[in-house]
Write a protein that holds these residues in place. Structure first.
Motif, PDB file in Angstrom:
ATOM      1  N   VAL A 108       0.844  -1.195   0.000  1.00 25.43           N
ATOM      2  CA  VAL A 108       0.000   0.000   0.000  1.00 25.43           C
ATOM      3  C   VAL A 108       0.878   1.244   0.000  1.00 25.43           C
ATOM      4  O   VAL A 108       1.844   1.336   0.763  1.00 25.43           O
ATOM      5  CB  VAL A 108      -0.930   0.010   1.227  1.00 25.43           C
ATOM      6  CG1 VAL A 108      -1.841   1.238   1.213  1.00 25.43           C
ATOM      7  CG2 VAL A 108      -1.767  -1.274   1.274  1.00 25.43           C
ATOM      8  N   TRP A 109       0.536   2.193  -0.859  1.00 24.27           N
ATOM      9  CA  TRP A 109       1.210   3.488  -0.884  1.00 24.27           C
ATOM     10  C   TRP A 109       0.434   4.457  -0.001  1.00 24.27           C
ATOM     11  O   TRP A 109      -0.777   4.608  -0.158  1.00 24.27           O
ATOM     12  CB  TRP A 109       1.303   4.026  -2.317  1.00 24.27           C
ATOM     13  CG  TRP A 109       2.060   3.110  -3.245  1.00 24.27           C
ATOM     14  CD1 TRP A 109       1.538   2.230  -4.149  1.00 24.27           C
ATOM     15  CD2 TRP A 109       3.478   2.968  -3.327  1.00 24.27           C
ATOM     16  NE1 TRP A 109       2.536   1.547  -4.789  1.00 24.27           N
ATOM     17  CE2 TRP A 109       3.751   1.985  -4.307  1.00 24.27           C
ATOM     18  CE3 TRP A 109       4.551   3.575  -2.670  1.00 24.27           C
ATOM     19  CZ2 TRP A 109       5.039   1.598  -4.650  1.00 24.27           C
ATOM     20  CZ3 TRP A 109       5.847   3.197  -3.011  1.00 24.27           C
ATOM     21  CH2 TRP A 109       6.075   2.215  -3.987  1.00 24.27           C
ATOM     22  N   LEU A 110       1.135   5.089   0.911  1.00 25.82           N
ATOM     23  CA  LEU A 110       0.523   6.043   1.825  1.00 25.82           C
ATOM     24  C   LEU A 110       1.155   7.416   1.641  1.00 25.82           C
ATOM     25  O   LEU A 110       2.307   7.535   1.200  1.00 25.82           O
ATOM     26  CB  LEU A 110       0.714   5.601   3.281  1.00 25.82           C
ATOM     27  CG  LEU A 110       0.073   4.283   3.713  1.00 25.82           C
ATOM     28  CD1 LEU A 110       0.456   3.961   5.152  1.00 25.82           C
ATOM     29  CD2 LEU A 110      -1.442   4.329   3.558  1.00 25.82           C
ATOM     30  N   GLY A 111       0.412   8.460   2.002  1.00 23.90           N
ATOM     31  CA  GLY A 111       0.931   9.820   1.938  1.00 23.90           C
ATOM     32  C   GLY A 111       0.202  10.663   0.919  1.00 23.90           C
ATOM     33  O   GLY A 111      -0.537  10.153   0.065  1.00 23.90           O
ATOM     34  N   VAL A 112       0.413  11.972   0.991  1.00 22.56           N
ATOM     35  CA  VAL A 112      -0.305  12.876   0.092  1.00 22.56           C
ATOM     36  C   VAL A 112       0.115  12.686  -1.351  1.00 22.56           C
ATOM     37  O   VAL A 112      -0.622  13.060  -2.275  1.00 22.56           O
ATOM     38  CB  VAL A 112      -0.098  14.344   0.525  1.00 22.56           C
ATOM     39  CG1 VAL A 112      -0.696  14.593   1.893  1.00 22.56           C
ATOM     40  CG2 VAL A 112       1.380  14.727   0.507  1.00 22.56           C
ATOM     41  N   ALA A 113       1.290  12.089  -1.580  1.00 23.57           N
ATOM     42  CA  ALA A 113       1.765  11.852  -2.952  1.00 23.57           C
ATOM     43  C   ALA A 113       1.644  10.383  -3.335  1.00 23.57           C
ATOM     44  O   ALA A 113       2.349   9.913  -4.230  1.00 23.57           O
ATOM     45  CB  ALA A 113       3.204  12.331  -3.100  1.00 23.57           C
TER      46      ALA A 113
ATOM     47  N   GLU B 217       1.966   2.000  10.912  1.00 24.57           N
ATOM     48  CA  GLU B 217       1.893   2.141   9.455  1.00 24.57           C
ATOM     49  C   GLU B 217       1.101   1.003   8.834  1.00 24.57           C
ATOM     50  O   GLU B 217       0.337   1.202   7.876  1.00 24.57           O
ATOM     51  CB  GLU B 217       3.304   2.190   8.862  1.00 24.57           C
ATOM     52  CG  GLU B 217       4.005   3.507   9.051  1.00 24.57           C
ATOM     53  CD  GLU B 217       4.617   3.666  10.442  1.00 24.57           C
ATOM     54  OE1 GLU B 217       4.425   2.773  11.295  1.00 24.57           O
ATOM     55  OE2 GLU B 217       5.298   4.689  10.666  1.00 24.57           O
ATOM     56  N   ALA B 218       1.252  -0.205   9.378  1.00 27.81           N
ATOM     57  CA  ALA B 218       0.492  -1.333   8.851  1.00 27.81           C
ATOM     58  C   ALA B 218      -1.009  -1.122   9.037  1.00 27.81           C
ATOM     59  O   ALA B 218      -1.809  -1.428   8.129  1.00 27.81           O
ATOM     60  CB  ALA B 218       0.937  -2.629   9.533  1.00 27.81           C
ATOM     61  N   LEU B 219      -1.404  -0.594  10.174  1.00 27.33           N
ATOM     62  CA  LEU B 219      -2.830  -0.335  10.416  1.00 27.33           C
ATOM     63  C   LEU B 219      -3.364   0.713   9.444  1.00 27.33           C
ATOM     64  O   LEU B 219      -4.479   0.575   8.914  1.00 27.33           O
ATOM     65  CB  LEU B 219      -3.038   0.101  11.857  1.00 27.33           C
ATOM     66  CG  LEU B 219      -2.635  -0.917  12.936  1.00 27.33           C
ATOM     67  CD1 LEU B 219      -2.888  -0.350  14.329  1.00 27.33           C
ATOM     68  CD2 LEU B 219      -3.374  -2.234  12.751  1.00 27.33           C
ATOM     69  N   ARG B 220      -2.593   1.757   9.200  1.00 30.72           N
ATOM     70  CA  ARG B 220      -3.000   2.760   8.215  1.00 30.72           C
ATOM     71  C   ARG B 220      -3.111   2.144   6.826  1.00 30.72           C
ATOM     72  O   ARG B 220      -4.038   2.457   6.054  1.00 30.72           O
ATOM     73  CB  ARG B 220      -1.994   3.914   8.186  1.00 30.72           C
ATOM     74  CG  ARG B 220      -2.006   4.805   9.427  1.00 30.72           C
ATOM     75  CD  ARG B 220      -0.856   5.793   9.385  1.00 30.72           C
ATOM     76  NE  ARG B 220      -0.833   6.563   8.139  1.00 30.72           N
ATOM     77  CZ  ARG B 220       0.273   6.960   7.524  1.00 30.72           C
ATOM     78  NH1 ARG B 220       1.466   6.644   8.016  1.00 30.72           N
ATOM     79  NH2 ARG B 220       0.193   7.673   6.418  1.00 30.72           N
ATOM     80  N   ALA B 221      -2.166   1.260   6.503  1.00 33.70           N
ATOM     81  CA  ALA B 221      -2.184   0.623   5.189  1.00 33.70           C
ATOM     82  C   ALA B 221      -3.409  -0.267   5.015  1.00 33.70           C
ATOM     83  O   ALA B 221      -4.021  -0.309   3.939  1.00 33.70           O
ATOM     84  CB  ALA B 221      -0.906  -0.187   4.989  1.00 33.70           C
ATOM     85  N   ILE B 222      -3.781  -0.984   6.063  1.00 33.55           N
ATOM     86  CA  ILE B 222      -4.969  -1.834   5.989  1.00 33.55           C
ATOM     87  C   ILE B 222      -6.214  -0.984   5.739  1.00 33.55           C
ATOM     88  O   ILE B 222      -7.042  -1.297   4.872  1.00 33.55           O
ATOM     89  CB  ILE B 222      -5.109  -2.658   7.275  1.00 33.55           C
ATOM     90  CG1 ILE B 222      -4.005  -3.707   7.342  1.00 33.55           C
ATOM     91  CG2 ILE B 222      -6.484  -3.320   7.353  1.00 33.55           C
ATOM     92  CD1 ILE B 222      -3.873  -4.373   8.696  1.00 33.55           C
ATOM     93  N   ASP B 223      -6.354   0.094   6.495  1.00 31.84           N
ATOM     94  CA  ASP B 223      -7.497   0.984   6.283  1.00 31.84           C
ATOM     95  C   ASP B 223      -7.515   1.511   4.849  1.00 31.84           C
ATOM     96  O   ASP B 223      -8.580   1.573   4.206  1.00 31.84           O
ATOM     97  CB  ASP B 223      -7.443   2.147   7.268  1.00 31.84           C
ATOM     98  CG  ASP B 223      -7.959   1.790   8.652  1.00 31.84           C
ATOM     99  OD1 ASP B 223      -8.825   0.891   8.747  1.00 31.84           O
ATOM    100  OD2 ASP B 223      -7.496   2.389   9.636  1.00 31.84           O
TER     101      ASP B 223
END
Length: 342
Positions: A217-222, A263-269
């Motif tokens: 999963v890619w996270l962040g505004v970009a 970070e993993a929890l954010r990626a799952i969401d």
């Protein structure tokens, strides 16, 4: 014997998004690369075939079974050819939901006709006849040890090649999970998965296989920049670290190995919001024996590993994401009327 890597600028082909059965819902699977232990910092060694870490699996399995979560053990040749390991894993399969699949480490799988080297650690770089012979040896060992033919496969080091999917289809495999979304191994002579997304798709000759990429999963505004931006940042001094600290871009794979829990929890969401139907988790079996891999060096590290899974499973339960067994995945893959969608 010289390697025959993917041609320059050519990566494994993808296909249309797989259409899961209507009642499948959003699910997750955990596939364990169940393998021998070896020195991760040393050159590949054909003699490194010890499997003592398998003795740590019953405690791990109990923790997941207590949560109603099946595991799919993708076993390689040293594991399948060792009676003690087979007995240990066979006892775990008595839960009726967990299963075994296949995991190919070519350097410890007969026939040993190739030079042991980094390029040859990617089985897809071997001549197709030799890659096929190793698949045959692995499949025969699994069938002899566990009394069942494997239906799901993952190449060790994600090292699939131009002939791999055809060879798997010819041997009756139903599912491949060798593609690691968003990662690239061409600097070592391996395949390029930067273009591969998280959605399952039909692959191989005539779509004979269901490809289940490992979820990244890619996270962040970009985040829309994905692998291309990540590569660019990698060419800048501390570029990826700066981007991460600024909340611009992070690459998070769904594994407890080197991926922090927040970070993993954010990626799952995010994956759920992205509509990913199957979240595909993985880790290496020696990780659960402290000191066997770089990911868990101590008893304290193993406790963090278990806390990671507790946090992840708690979130998945809150989000209504149910586990999928190997049988669930194969049943869905074999549903011809639900082949693909645009």
């Amino acid at each position: 014997m010289s390697p025959a890597p993917w041609p320059a600028a050519v990566a494994p082909p993808t296909g249309p998004r797989f259409r899961w059965p209507a009642d499948f819902g959003t699910r997750f699977a955990i596939c364990v690369d169940t393998e021998e232990e070896f020195d991760w910092e040393a050159p590949f060694d054909r003699a490194s075939t010890a499997v003592t870490a398998i003795r740590a699996l019953p405690d791990l399995h109990r923790r997941f079974a207590d949560r109603g979560v099946p595991l799919t053990y993708l076993v390689d040749y040293p594991v399948a050819a060792t009676a003690e390991s087979v007995d240990t894993i066979s006892a775990l399969l008595e839960d009726g939901r967990s299963a075994v699949g296949a995991h190919l480490h070519p350097w410890v799988t007969p026939p040993h006709d190739e030079e042991v080297s980094r390029p040859h650690s990617f089985a897809g770089n071997l001549p197709p006849a030799l890659e096929g012979a190793k698949l045959d040896a692995l499949g025969a060992a699994i069938e002899a040890g566990f009394g069942r033919r494997p239906r799901i496969f993952r190449a060790g080091r994600y090292g699939m090649g131009p002939a791999t999917l055809r060879l798997l289809a010819e041997r009756g495999y139903v599912i491949d999970s060798s593609m690691r979304s968003g990662f690239c191994y061409t600097s070592e002579g391996g395949p390029d998965f930067r273009h591969v997304g998280n959605h399952a798709f039909r692959a191989g000759p005539g779509g004979a296989l269901l490809e289940l990429p490992l979820t990244t999963v890619w996270l962040g505004v970009a985040r829309s920049g994905g692998a291309g931006l990540y590569d660019l940042l990698g060419r800048l001094p501390r570029g990826r670290g700066v981007a991460s600290r600024l909340g611009l871009l992070d690459r998070i794979a769904l594994t407890p190995e080197e991926m922090p829990l927040p970070e993993a929890l954010r990626a799952i969401d995010q994956a759920i919001e992205d509509g990913v139907t199957l979240l595909n988790f993985s880790f290496h079996s020696p990780t659960v024996a402290p000191g066997m891999t770089p990911y868990v060096r101590s008893v304290e590290g193993l406790a963090r590993f278990h806390r990671w899974w507790t946090g992840v499973l708690d979130l998945l339960e809150r989000r209504g994401v149910r586990p999928a067994s190997e049988r669930d995945l194969v049943t869905a893959a074999n549903a011809p009327a639900l082949a693909v969608s645009a």
